[in-house]
Design an enzyme around this catalytic site. Structure first.
Site, PDB file in Angstrom:
ATOM      1  CB  ALA A   4      -0.870   0.011   1.175  1.00  0.00           C
ATOM      2  CE  LYS A   5       4.892   0.854  -4.082  1.00  0.00           C
ATOM      3  NZ  LYS A   5       3.802  -0.282  -4.149  1.00  0.00           N
ATOM      4  CG  PHE A   6      -0.195   2.483   4.241  1.00  0.00           C
ATOM      5  CD1 PHE A   6      -1.473   3.122   3.348  1.00  0.00           C
ATOM      6  CD2 PHE A   6      -0.908   1.273   4.675  1.00  0.00           C
ATOM      7  CE1 PHE A   6      -2.841   2.455   3.151  1.00  0.00           C
ATOM      8  CE2 PHE A   6      -2.059   0.602   4.346  1.00  0.00           C
ATOM      9  CZ  PHE A   6      -2.997   1.258   3.595  1.00  0.00           C
ATOM     10  CG  HIS A  13       5.638   6.357   0.300  1.00  0.00           C
ATOM     11  ND1 HIS A  13       6.378   6.254  -0.594  1.00  0.00           N
ATOM     12  CD2 HIS A  13       4.338   6.375   0.096  1.00  0.00           C
ATOM     13  CE1 HIS A  13       5.744   6.318  -1.842  1.00  0.00           C
ATOM     14  NE2 HIS A  13       4.594   6.148  -1.351  1.00  0.00           N
TER      15      HIS A  13
END
Length: 295
Positions: A106-108, A133
Site C-alpha cells: 500500500a506504500k502507507f 514510504h
C-alpha cells in the site's frame, strides 16, 4: 482467528528456504479476458472473478510462497467492490496458506490521523503487514512499527525506471561535510539502525538494480528482511539478486507478480498448471543459485 505474529511466520518460511513472494496484482481486466477466452471461474462481478482467480493462485502456490503481497492499487480500481474483494482475498489466503504471511503493498505513511485510518484497514483485512514510504521520516512510521505483531517493508531503492532521480542523489550526512553517500544508502542505514527497533521493519530493494541491492545488503547485514520486487515482467532476474543480496542464510524474498499469476500457458497446460510452473521456476532459480554460490 488466533493472533498472527509476522516475525514467527516469516522466520518459519525463511527456515524452509521459501524466498518466493507471490504478488497478487490481480488485474480484473486481464481476468475478464481470460474468462472470455474460456477460463472457468465462479463469479459474476469483476470483484468476484478476482477473488476466484486469487483463490486459484493461492491453491497452486501455498506450498511454494514465502510471502503473498497484494498491491492495493489493483483492488481500488474495482470501485465499490474494492475492499470486499481485498478482504475476501486475505480470508482465502489465511484459509489456504495459513502459515504464509500476507502483506499489503500500500506504500502507507502520512501524519498521525491518516496513519490511524491506514492501520484500521490493515486490522480489518487481518494483514500481516504492509509496505511504507520513507519520505515523511521516522516519527510518521511509528504508528506502524509500534505494532509488534506486524511486519513492514520500507521503500528504499525501488524497482521502477527513473527511481534514481531522487534515490541516487548524493547527500552529506552532517552539515558542512562533503556528500559521500547516496540517499538510498543513508535511508538503509536509518531503517536498519532506528526503524527496526522492534525487529519488524525490513526494506524494499528492486531486483532491477542488483548492484544497489548488494550495497544495501552490505549495509543492513544478513538478518534484516529485504523484499526484492521487479523479477519477471519488469526485467529483474532471480540469479542476479541472489548473487548480490540473497545468498543462503540472508533474509529476504524475491517478488514476481504478473509473470507468475498471469503466466502464459505452454501447449497442453491449464492456467493453474502455468501458475504453478512459474512459481516453482522462481523458487528453483533462487534455491539453485544459492546452492551454487555456497558450493
Amino acid at each position: 482467528m488466533a493472533e498472527r505474529i509476522y516475525n514467527e511466520l516469516f522466520d518459519q518460511q525463511h527456515a524452509l528456504r521459501k524466498h518466493t513472494c507471490v504478488g497478487l496484482d490481480t488485474n480484473d481486466e486481464v481476468v475478464q479476458q481470460m474468462v472470455e477466452g474460456g477460463l472457468e471461474l465462479e463469479g459474476d462481478t469483476p470483484g468476484e472473478l478476482v477473488v476466484a482467480y486469487n483463490t486459484m493462485v493461492l491453491e497452486e502456490t501455498a506450498d511454494i510462497a514465502g510471502i503473498y503481497k497484494p498491491n492495493l492499487q489493483f483492488y481500488l480500481g474495482l470501485g465499490y467492490e474494492a475492499i470486499t474483494t481485498l478482504k475476501q482475498t486475505f480470508q482465502k489466503a489465511h484459509s489456504i496458506a495459513p502459515e504464509v504471511p500476507i502483506v499489503l503493498d500500500a506504500k502507507f505513511q502520512d501524519i498521525d490521523s491518516t496513519n490511524n485510518g491506514s492501520m484500521k484497514l490493515l486490522k480489518f483485512l487481518e494483514a500481516d503487514g504492509a509496505t511504507l514510504h520513507v519520505y515523511l521520516g521516522s516519527q510518521a512510521s511509528s504508528p506502524f512499527l509500534d505494532v509488534k505483531n506486524m511486519g513492514f517493508f520500507a521503500l528504499d531503492r525501488t524497482s521502477n525506471p527513473g527511481a534514481g532521480e531522487f534515490q541516487d542523489l548524493w547527500v552529506a550526512t552532517n552539515q558542512g561535510e562533503p556528500a559521500t553517500k547516496k540517499l538510498y544508502e543513508v535511508a538503509a542505514e536509518i531503517i536498519h539502525e532506528k526503524w527496526n527497533r522492534n525487529g519488524n521493519c525490513g526494506l524494499v530493494a528492486g531486483a532491477t538494480y542488483p548492484d544497489e541491492a548488494g550495497i544495501i545488503r552490505n549495509i543492513v547485514g544478513s538478518d534484516l528482511m529485504v523484499l526484492f520486487p521487479g523479477v519477471g515482467t519488469q526485467g529483474g532476474t532471480a540469479p542476479e539478486i541472489v548473487l548480490q543480496a540473497l545468498r543462503r542464510g540472508q533474509k529476504g524474498v524475491v517478488n514476481a507478480s504478473r509473470s507468475t499469476i498471469f503466466a502464459a500457458r505452454l501447449e497442453g497446460e491449464t492456467q493453474r498448471q502455468a501458475i504453478r510452473r512459474a512459481a516453482f521456476k522462481l523458487h528453483d532459480e533462487i534455491f539453485d543459485t544459492q546452492e551454487q554460490l555456497a558450493a
